[in-house]
Design a protein around this motif. Structure first.
Motif, mmCIF file in Angstrom:
data_model
loop_
_atom_site.group_PDB
_atom_site.id
_atom_site.type_symbol
_atom_site.label_atom_id
_atom_site.label_comp_id
_atom_site.label_asym_id
_atom_site.label_seq_id
_atom_site.Cartn_x
_atom_site.Cartn_y
_atom_site.Cartn_z
ATOM 1 N N ASP A 31 0.810 -1.216 0.000
ATOM 2 C CA ASP A 31 0.000 0.000 0.000
ATOM 3 C C ASP A 31 0.846 1.269 0.000
ATOM 4 O OD1 ASP A 31 -2.303 -1.513 -0.007
ATOM 5 O OD2 ASP A 31 -2.666 -1.306 2.143
ATOM 6 N N GLY A 32 1.954 1.257 0.739
ATOM 7 C CA GLY A 32 2.767 2.457 0.890
ATOM 8 C C GLY A 32 3.668 2.756 -0.286
ATOM 9 N N ALA A 33 4.085 1.751 -1.007
ATOM 10 C CA ALA A 33 4.962 1.967 -2.165
ATOM 11 C C ALA A 33 4.161 2.602 -3.295
ATOM 12 C CB ALA A 33 5.573 0.643 -2.617
ATOM 13 N N THR A 34 4.769 3.557 -3.966
ATOM 14 C CA THR A 34 4.104 4.225 -5.088
ATOM 15 C C THR A 34 4.955 4.091 -6.347
ATOM 16 O OG1 THR A 34 5.175 6.367 -4.713
ATOM 17 C CG2 THR A 34 3.094 5.950 -3.517
ATOM 18 N N GLN A 58 1.290 -5.353 -11.545
ATOM 19 C CA GLN A 58 2.186 -6.120 -12.407
ATOM 20 C C GLN A 58 3.650 -5.938 -11.994
ATOM 21 O OE1 GLN A 58 0.469 -4.347 -15.913
ATOM 22 N NE2 GLN A 58 -0.321 -6.328 -16.592
ATOM 23 N N LEU A 59 4.000 -4.753 -11.529
ATOM 24 C CA LEU A 59 5.347 -4.511 -11.034
ATOM 25 C C LEU A 59 5.595 -5.333 -9.769
ATOM 26 C CD1 LEU A 59 8.080 -3.127 -11.029
ATOM 27 C CD2 LEU A 59 6.986 -1.119 -9.991
ATOM 28 N N PHE A 60 4.602 -5.397 -8.892
ATOM 29 C CA PHE A 60 4.731 -6.198 -7.673
ATOM 30 C C PHE A 60 4.956 -7.666 -8.021
ATOM 31 C CE2 PHE A 60 2.998 -8.787 -4.227
ATOM 32 C CZ PHE A 60 3.673 -8.266 -3.132
ATOM 33 N N VAL A 61 4.192 -8.178 -8.960
ATOM 34 C CA VAL A 61 4.328 -9.571 -9.393
ATOM 35 C C VAL A 61 5.743 -9.818 -9.922
ATOM 36 C CG1 VAL A 61 3.550 -11.274 -11.106
ATOM 37 C CG2 VAL A 61 1.872 -9.956 -9.803
ATOM 38 N N MET A 123 2.899 -8.930 1.486
ATOM 39 C CA MET A 123 2.081 -9.971 0.862
ATOM 40 C C MET A 123 0.627 -9.878 1.328
ATOM 41 S SD MET A 123 2.041 -12.277 -1.388
ATOM 42 C CE MET A 123 3.770 -12.450 -1.658
ATOM 43 N N ARG A 124 0.424 -9.602 2.599
ATOM 44 C CA ARG A 124 -0.937 -9.470 3.147
ATOM 45 C C ARG A 124 -1.687 -8.359 2.431
ATOM 46 N NH1 ARG A 124 0.369 -9.614 8.082
ATOM 47 N NH2 ARG A 124 0.926 -7.424 8.284
ATOM 48 N N GLN A 125 -1.042 -7.208 2.272
ATOM 49 C CA GLN A 125 -1.692 -6.085 1.612
ATOM 50 C C GLN A 125 -2.021 -6.414 0.155
ATOM 51 O OE1 GLN A 125 1.179 -2.979 2.319
ATOM 52 N NE2 GLN A 125 0.390 -2.561 4.373
ATOM 53 N N PHE A 126 -1.077 -7.033 -0.536
ATOM 54 C CA PHE A 126 -1.314 -7.395 -1.938
ATOM 55 C C PHE A 126 -2.457 -8.400 -2.057
ATOM 56 C CE2 PHE A 126 -0.509 -10.257 -5.543
ATOM 57 C CZ PHE A 126 -0.594 -9.349 -6.587
ATOM 58 N N LEU A 127 -2.386 -9.487 -1.289
ATOM 59 C CA LEU A 127 -3.427 -10.510 -1.368
ATOM 60 C C LEU A 127 -4.798 -9.950 -1.010
ATOM 61 C CD1 LEU A 127 -1.724 -13.696 0.100
ATOM 62 C CD2 LEU A 127 -2.477 -13.323 -2.248
ATOM 63 N N THR A 128 -4.857 -9.149 0.044
ATOM 64 C CA THR A 128 -6.139 -8.604 0.483
ATOM 65 C C THR A 128 -6.734 -7.685 -0.563
ATOM 66 O OG1 THR A 128 -5.436 -8.752 2.784
ATOM 67 C CG2 THR A 128 -7.280 -7.291 2.310
ATOM 68 N N ARG A 129 -5.939 -6.756 -1.071
ATOM 69 C CA ARG A 129 -6.455 -5.754 -2.004
ATOM 70 C C ARG A 129 -6.679 -6.289 -3.417
ATOM 71 N NH1 ARG A 129 -6.612 -2.756 1.729
ATOM 72 N NH2 ARG A 129 -5.327 -1.067 2.477
ATOM 73 N N VAL A 130 -5.755 -7.102 -3.884
ATOM 74 C CA VAL A 130 -5.747 -7.455 -5.298
ATOM 75 C C VAL A 130 -6.407 -8.796 -5.589
ATOM 76 C CG1 VAL A 130 -4.210 -7.872 -7.266
ATOM 77 C CG2 VAL A 130 -3.693 -6.052 -5.656
ATOM 78 N N VAL A 131 -6.323 -9.749 -4.670
ATOM 79 C CA VAL A 131 -6.844 -11.086 -4.957
ATOM 80 C C VAL A 131 -8.095 -11.394 -4.134
ATOM 81 C CG1 VAL A 131 -6.295 -13.543 -5.011
ATOM 82 C CG2 VAL A 131 -4.518 -11.882 -5.574
ATOM 83 N N LEU A 132 -7.951 -11.456 -2.827
ATOM 84 C CA LEU A 132 -9.049 -11.935 -1.978
ATOM 85 C C LEU A 132 -10.289 -11.052 -2.050
ATOM 86 C CD1 LEU A 132 -6.978 -13.075 1.132
ATOM 87 C CD2 LEU A 132 -7.743 -14.436 -0.823
#
Length: 190
Positions: A31-34, A58-61, A123-132
Motif C-alpha cells: 500500500d505504501g509503495a508508489t 504487475q510490477l509487484f508480481v 504480501m498481506r496487503q497485496f493478497l487482500t487488495r488485489v486477490v481476496l
C-alpha cells in the motif's frame, strides 16, 4: 527529477526498476509503495515503469518473482460455472506447485513471509487488495471466506511441499482435488 528517455549505455533499466521496487515494497509495504517513489529510487521517469510493467500490481508480481500473475488468472478462474469454481481454483493451485520452475519462487515467497514481518505485511496487503477482495466480491461472500480459501490452499501446499507429510506429499492431484475442492467451493458459495 529523473530524465525522460532511454539511458545511455547498456540497458539494465528493467532490472534496476525491479530491484528498486523490491526495496520500496519491503520498506513501505504494498500500500505504501508508489510508482513515483519506485521510479525515483530507480532514477527513472514514472512513465518508464508503466512502459515496462503497466501497473503497480504487475510490477509487484515481477518484483516478487511470481511465476504467474494472480491478476491475470482471476478472470479465467471466475469465468466458468460458479458450481465448479472450487475445483478450478484447486486445480490451478496444485498445477502451479507441481512444476519445479514455478514451485521454487512460491517456496521462496512462502519462506520469506513466514520469517519476515515486512514481507508478510507486503504480501498481506497485496493478497487482500488485489486477490481476496476481488474473489469475495465476485462471489458475493464475506472477505473471511475468500481468506479461508487461501488458508486452505497454503496449508495444503505447506504440508505437501515443505513439511512433506505423507500421504499428502504422495497423493496425486486428482485425489486432492476430490478432497479439497468441495471445501473450497463451500467457502465461496453464498
Amino acid at each position: 527529477m529523473a530524465r525522460a528517455g532511454r539511458r545511455p549505455g547498456p540497458n539494465e533499466t528493467r532490472e534496476q526498476i525491479v530491484a528498486a521496487a523490491r526495496t520500496q515494497f519491503a520498506e513501505q509495504g504494498y500500500d505504501g509503495a508508489t510508482i513515483r517513489g519506485i521510479a525515483a529510487a530507480a532514477g527513472v521517469n514514472a512513465a518508464l515503469l508503466h512502459h515496462f510493467f503497466g501497473t503497480k500490481q504487475q510490477l509487484f508480481v515481477a518484483a516478487m518473482n511470481f511465476p504467474v500473475n494472480p491478476v491475470d488468472e482471476l478472470p479465467r478462474l471466475l469465468a466458468g460455472p460458479p458450481g465448479e469454481l472450487g475445483e478450478r481454483i484447486v486445480r490451478l493451485f496444485l498445477g502451479l506447485w507441481a512444476e519445479e520452475r514455478s514451485r521454487e519462487p512460491f517456496l521462496a515467497i512462502l519462506r520469506s513471509v513466514t520469517g519476515n514481518e515486512q514481507a508478510a505485511t507486503m504480501m498481506r496487503q497485496f493478497l487482500t487488495r488485489v486477490v481476496l477482495s476481488k474473489v469475495a466480491e465476485s462471489r458475493g461472500v464475506p472477505p473471511i471466506r475468500a481468506a479461508a480459501v487461501a488458508s486452505q490452499l497454503i496449508g495444503l501446499v505447506l504440508l505437501r511441499h515443505v513439511v512433506r507429510v505423507p500421504p499428502l506429499a504422495d497423493a496425486d492431484d486428482e485425489e486432492l482435488v476430490a478432497l479439497v475442492a468441495p471445501v473450497v467451493q463451500s467457502y465461496l458459495t453464498p
